[in-house]
Design a protein around this motif. Structure first.
Motif, PDB file in Angstrom:
ATOM      1  N   CYS A   1       0.828  -1.204   0.000  1.00 59.43           N
ATOM      2  CA  CYS A   1       0.000   0.000   0.000  1.00 59.43           C
ATOM      3  C   CYS A   1       0.865   1.257   0.000  1.00 59.43           C
ATOM      4  CB  CYS A   1      -0.903   0.024   1.223  1.00 59.43           C
ATOM      5  SG  CYS A   1      -1.552  -1.592   1.691  1.00 59.43           S
TER       6      CYS A   1
ATOM      7  N   CYS B   1       1.408   4.136  -2.605  1.00 62.80           N
ATOM      8  CA  CYS B   1       0.436   5.216  -2.822  1.00 62.80           C
ATOM      9  C   CYS B   1      -0.126   5.842  -1.543  1.00 62.80           C
ATOM     10  CB  CYS B   1      -0.739   4.692  -3.631  1.00 62.80           C
ATOM     11  SG  CYS B   1      -0.249   3.996  -5.215  1.00 62.80           S
ATOM     12  N   HIS B   2      -0.059   5.107  -0.447  1.00 62.46           N
ATOM     13  CA  HIS B   2      -0.680   5.611   0.780  1.00 62.46           C
ATOM     14  C   HIS B   2       0.345   5.842   1.865  1.00 62.46           C
ATOM     15  CE1 HIS B   2      -4.911   4.735  -0.265  1.00 62.46           C
ATOM     16  NE2 HIS B   2      -4.466   3.644  -0.843  1.00 62.46           N
TER      17      HIS B   2
ATOM     18  N   ARG C   1     -14.005   4.490   9.464  1.00 57.43           N
ATOM     19  CA  ARG C   1     -14.264   5.791   8.848  1.00 57.43           C
ATOM     20  C   ARG C   1     -15.236   5.621   7.683  1.00 57.43           C
ATOM     21  NH1 ARG C   1      -8.771   8.376   7.330  1.00 57.43           N
ATOM     22  NH2 ARG C   1      -9.047   7.745   5.176  1.00 57.43           N
TER      23      ARG C   1
ATOM     24  N   GLY D   1     -14.489   7.908   1.575  1.00 52.53           N
ATOM     25  CA  GLY D   1     -14.400   9.188   0.881  1.00 52.53           C
ATOM     26  C   GLY D   1     -14.400  10.409   1.770  1.00 52.53           C
TER      27      GLY D   1
ATOM     28  N   TYR E   1     -10.696  12.954  -3.995  1.00 53.55           N
ATOM     29  CA  TYR E   1     -11.064  11.664  -4.580  1.00 53.55           C
ATOM     30  C   TYR E   1     -11.378  11.877  -6.051  1.00 53.55           C
ATOM     31  CZ  TYR E   1     -11.316  10.091   0.217  1.00 53.55           C
ATOM     32  OH  TYR E   1     -10.991   9.785   1.510  1.00 53.55           O
ATOM     33  N   LYS E   2     -10.972  10.904  -6.841  1.00 53.16           N
ATOM     34  CA  LYS E   2     -11.149  11.043  -8.283  1.00 53.16           C
ATOM     35  C   LYS E   2     -12.626  10.945  -8.663  1.00 53.16           C
ATOM     36  CE  LYS E   2      -9.334  10.898 -12.539  1.00 53.16           C
ATOM     37  NZ  LYS E   2      -8.612   9.949 -13.344  1.00 53.16           N
TER      38      LYS E   2
ATOM     39  N   TRP F   1     -15.791   1.853   6.345  1.00 55.24           N
ATOM     40  CA  TRP F   1     -14.711   0.876   6.157  1.00 55.24           C
ATOM     41  C   TRP F   1     -14.667  -0.107   7.316  1.00 55.24           C
ATOM     42  CZ3 TRP F   1     -13.583   0.145   1.519  1.00 55.24           C
ATOM     43  CH2 TRP F   1     -13.460   1.192   0.613  1.00 55.24           C
TER      44      TRP F   1
ATOM     45  N   TRP G   1     -12.292  -4.528  -0.908  1.00 58.43           N
ATOM     46  CA  TRP G   1     -11.569  -3.417  -1.545  1.00 58.43           C
ATOM     47  C   TRP G   1     -10.117  -3.768  -1.868  1.00 58.43           C
ATOM     48  CZ3 TRP G   1     -13.390   1.134  -3.365  1.00 58.43           C
ATOM     49  CH2 TRP G   1     -12.457   2.139  -3.663  1.00 58.43           C
ATOM     50  N   ILE G   2      -9.411  -4.364  -0.913  1.00 58.45           N
ATOM     51  CA  ILE G   2      -7.986  -4.639  -1.160  1.00 58.45           C
ATOM     52  C   ILE G   2      -7.797  -5.848  -2.069  1.00 58.45           C
ATOM     53  CG2 ILE G   2      -7.139  -3.469   0.899  1.00 58.45           C
ATOM     54  CD1 ILE G   2      -6.808  -6.102   2.286  1.00 58.45           C
TER      55      ILE G   2
ATOM     56  N   THR H   1     -13.215   3.600  -9.410  1.00 57.29           N
ATOM     57  CA  THR H   1     -12.257   4.180  -8.484  1.00 57.29           C
ATOM     58  C   THR H   1     -10.910   4.241  -9.172  1.00 57.29           C
ATOM     59  OG1 THR H   1     -11.047   3.938  -6.437  1.00 57.29           O
ATOM     60  CG2 THR H   1     -11.846   1.904  -7.430  1.00 57.29           C
ATOM     61  N   LYS H   2     -10.111   5.181  -8.724  1.00 56.22           N
ATOM     62  CA  LYS H   2      -8.773   5.342  -9.289  1.00 56.22           C
ATOM     63  C   LYS H   2      -7.830   4.249  -8.784  1.00 56.22           C
ATOM     64  CE  LYS H   2      -5.226   8.833  -9.578  1.00 56.22           C
ATOM     65  NZ  LYS H   2      -4.662   9.932  -8.781  1.00 56.22           N
ATOM     66  N   MET H   3      -8.145   3.680  -7.625  1.00 54.14           N
ATOM     67  CA  MET H   3      -7.230   2.669  -7.063  1.00 54.14           C
ATOM     68  C   MET H   3      -7.284   1.371  -7.862  1.00 54.14           C
ATOM     69  SD  MET H   3      -6.845   1.314  -3.173  1.00 54.14           S
ATOM     70  CE  MET H   3      -6.642  -0.452  -2.889  1.00 54.14           C
TER      71      MET H   3
ATOM     72  N   GLN I   1      -5.606  -4.641  -5.945  1.00 55.04           N
ATOM     73  CA  GLN I   1      -4.339  -5.075  -5.334  1.00 55.04           C
ATOM     74  C   GLN I   1      -4.250  -6.593  -5.171  1.00 55.04           C
ATOM     75  OE1 GLN I   1      -1.794  -2.777  -4.640  1.00 55.04           O
ATOM     76  NE2 GLN I   1      -3.184  -1.549  -5.865  1.00 55.04           N
TER      77      GLN I   1
HETATM   78  C1  HEC Z   1      -1.299   2.398  -7.115  1.00 54.95           C
HETATM   79  C2  HEC Z   1      -1.727   3.204  -5.998  1.00 54.95           C
HETATM   80  C3  HEC Z   1      -2.448   2.530  -4.827  1.00 54.95           C
HETATM   81  C4  HEC Z   1      -2.072   1.406  -4.135  1.00 54.95           C
HETATM   82  C5  HEC Z   1      -0.859   0.514  -4.344  1.00 54.95           C
HETATM   83  C6  HEC Z   1      -3.072   1.236  -3.093  1.00 54.95           C
HETATM   84  N1  HEC Z   1      -4.014   2.229  -3.166  1.00 54.95           N
HETATM   85 FE1  HEC Z   1      -5.626   2.487  -1.942  1.00 54.95          FE
HETATM   86  N2  HEC Z   1      -6.209   4.110  -3.006  1.00 54.95           N
HETATM   87  C7  HEC Z   1      -5.515   4.662  -4.059  1.00 54.95           C
HETATM   88  C8  HEC Z   1      -6.239   5.821  -4.572  1.00 54.95           C
HETATM   89  C9  HEC Z   1      -5.797   6.717  -5.709  1.00 54.95           C
HETATM   90  C10 HEC Z   1      -7.397   5.939  -3.763  1.00 54.95           C
HETATM   91  C11 HEC Z   1      -8.504   6.976  -3.918  1.00 54.95           C
HETATM   92  C12 HEC Z   1      -9.581   6.367  -4.799  1.00 54.95           C
HETATM   93  C13 HEC Z   1     -10.262   7.333  -5.739  1.00 54.95           C
HETATM   94  O1  HEC Z   1     -10.017   8.537  -5.694  1.00 54.95           O
HETATM   95  O2  HEC Z   1     -11.049   6.828  -6.571  1.00 54.95           O
HETATM   96  C14 HEC Z   1      -7.351   4.845  -2.796  1.00 54.95           C
HETATM   97  C15 HEC Z   1      -8.299   4.620  -1.826  1.00 54.95           C
HETATM   98  C16 HEC Z   1      -8.200   3.692  -0.815  1.00 54.95           C
HETATM   99  C17 HEC Z   1      -9.139   3.524   0.272  1.00 54.95           C
HETATM  100  C18 HEC Z   1     -10.397   4.354   0.509  1.00 54.95           C
HETATM  101  C19 HEC Z   1     -10.058   5.391   1.570  1.00 54.95           C
HETATM  102  C20 HEC Z   1     -11.135   6.384   1.875  1.00 54.95           C
HETATM  103  O3  HEC Z   1     -10.778   7.435   2.425  1.00 54.95           O
HETATM  104  O4  HEC Z   1     -12.316   6.138   1.622  1.00 54.95           O
HETATM  105  C21 HEC Z   1      -8.676   2.522   1.066  1.00 54.95           C
HETATM  106  C22 HEC Z   1      -9.306   1.968   2.325  1.00 54.95           C
HETATM  107  C23 HEC Z   1      -7.448   2.044   0.468  1.00 54.95           C
HETATM  108  N3  HEC Z   1      -7.190   2.761  -0.674  1.00 54.95           N
HETATM  109  C24 HEC Z   1      -6.671   1.039   0.992  1.00 54.95           C
HETATM  110  C25 HEC Z   1      -5.528   0.523   0.392  1.00 54.95           C
HETATM  111  C26 HEC Z   1      -4.739  -0.566   0.945  1.00 54.95           C
HETATM  112  C27 HEC Z   1      -5.012  -1.241   2.270  1.00 54.95           C
HETATM  113  C28 HEC Z   1      -3.737  -0.828   0.051  1.00 54.95           C
HETATM  114  C29 HEC Z   1      -2.680  -1.920   0.133  1.00 54.95           C
HETATM  115  C30 HEC Z   1      -3.182  -3.271   0.173  1.00 54.95           C
HETATM  116  C31 HEC Z   1      -3.890   0.130  -1.038  1.00 54.95           C
HETATM  117  N4  HEC Z   1      -4.975   0.935  -0.801  1.00 54.95           N
HETATM  118  C32 HEC Z   1      -3.043   0.208  -2.146  1.00 54.95           C
HETATM  119  C33 HEC Z   1      -4.338   4.207  -4.588  1.00 54.95           C
HETATM  120  C34 HEC Z   1      -3.663   3.039  -4.207  1.00 54.95           C
END
Ligand code: HEC
Length: 127
Positions: free
Chosen positions: A32, A35-36, A54, A57, A64-65, A77, A85-86, A104-106, A109
């Motif tokens: 994670c 990006c996070h 939480r 969004g 958020y995209k 969550w 989600w993951i 979603t942009k994510m 995983q």
């Molecule tokens: C390649 C980049 C990337 C990786 C790697 C990634 N994320 Fe994300 N994640 C994002 C983006 C960008 C968003 C915002 C989504 C949107 O704007 O559509 C997001 C959103 C989220 C959210 C929603 C948070 C909210 O505030 O609602 C969670 C929970 C989350 N990610 C968990 C994880 C976890 C846990 C991992 C590792 C297993 C992970 N992400 C790996 C890019 C990534």
């Protein structure tokens, strides 16, 4: 002589490889980190501190995209939602919103099973 030296070097390498890694994020959650941040600071993705429990969004300051889909009142969550989600965020967002067009942009995983347990436990610990 050379052989002895090589043996010594490999012994040193072995000892170092057995030392505990001082990185606090040594589990599957390292994925994670690309990006996070595990604080309230936002990066490519929203800061994940306090994400467990939480509303989706609602991380302050994060753009958020697809706010059309991820917005504050949509879902919380919890364990089940995070697991979906993951594993596959693109699929999960459709299920969570009940909208087949939701995005979603994510990227998905594909974190599942014991790795998912570890990631969720870790997220819970970020208070
Ligand atoms: C390649 C980049 C990337 C990786 C790697 C990634 N994320 Fe994300 N994640 C994002 C983006 C960008 C968003 C915002 C989504 C949107 O704007 O559509 C997001 C959103 C989220 C959210 C929603 C948070 C909210 O505030 O609602 C969670 C929970 C989350 N990610 C968990 C994880 C976890 C846990 C991992 C590792 C297993 C992970 N992400 C790996 C890019 C990534």
């Amino acid at each position: 002589m050379i052989r002895k030296l090589l043996l010594m070097i490999s012994a040193v390498v072995l000892v170092f490889s057995m030392l505990p890694v001082s990185d606090a994020y040594a589990g599957p959650e390292v994925k994670c980190k690309a990006c996070h941040k595990f604080t309230e600071k936002n990066n490519v993705g929203p800061g994940l501190k306090g994400v467990f429990g939480r509303k989706a969004g609602t991380q302050p300051g994060f753009k958020y995209k697809f706010t059309k889909y991820i917005k504050g009142d949509a879902w919380t969550w919890n364990e089940e939602n995070l697991r979906a989600w993951i594993d596959n965020s693109k699929k999960a967002v459709k299920k969570l919103t009940g909208n087949k067009k939701a995005k979603t942009k994510m990227q998905p995983q594909h974190v599942t099973g014991a790795d998912a347990d570890a990631v969720i436990a870790f997220l819970k610990s970020l208070k």
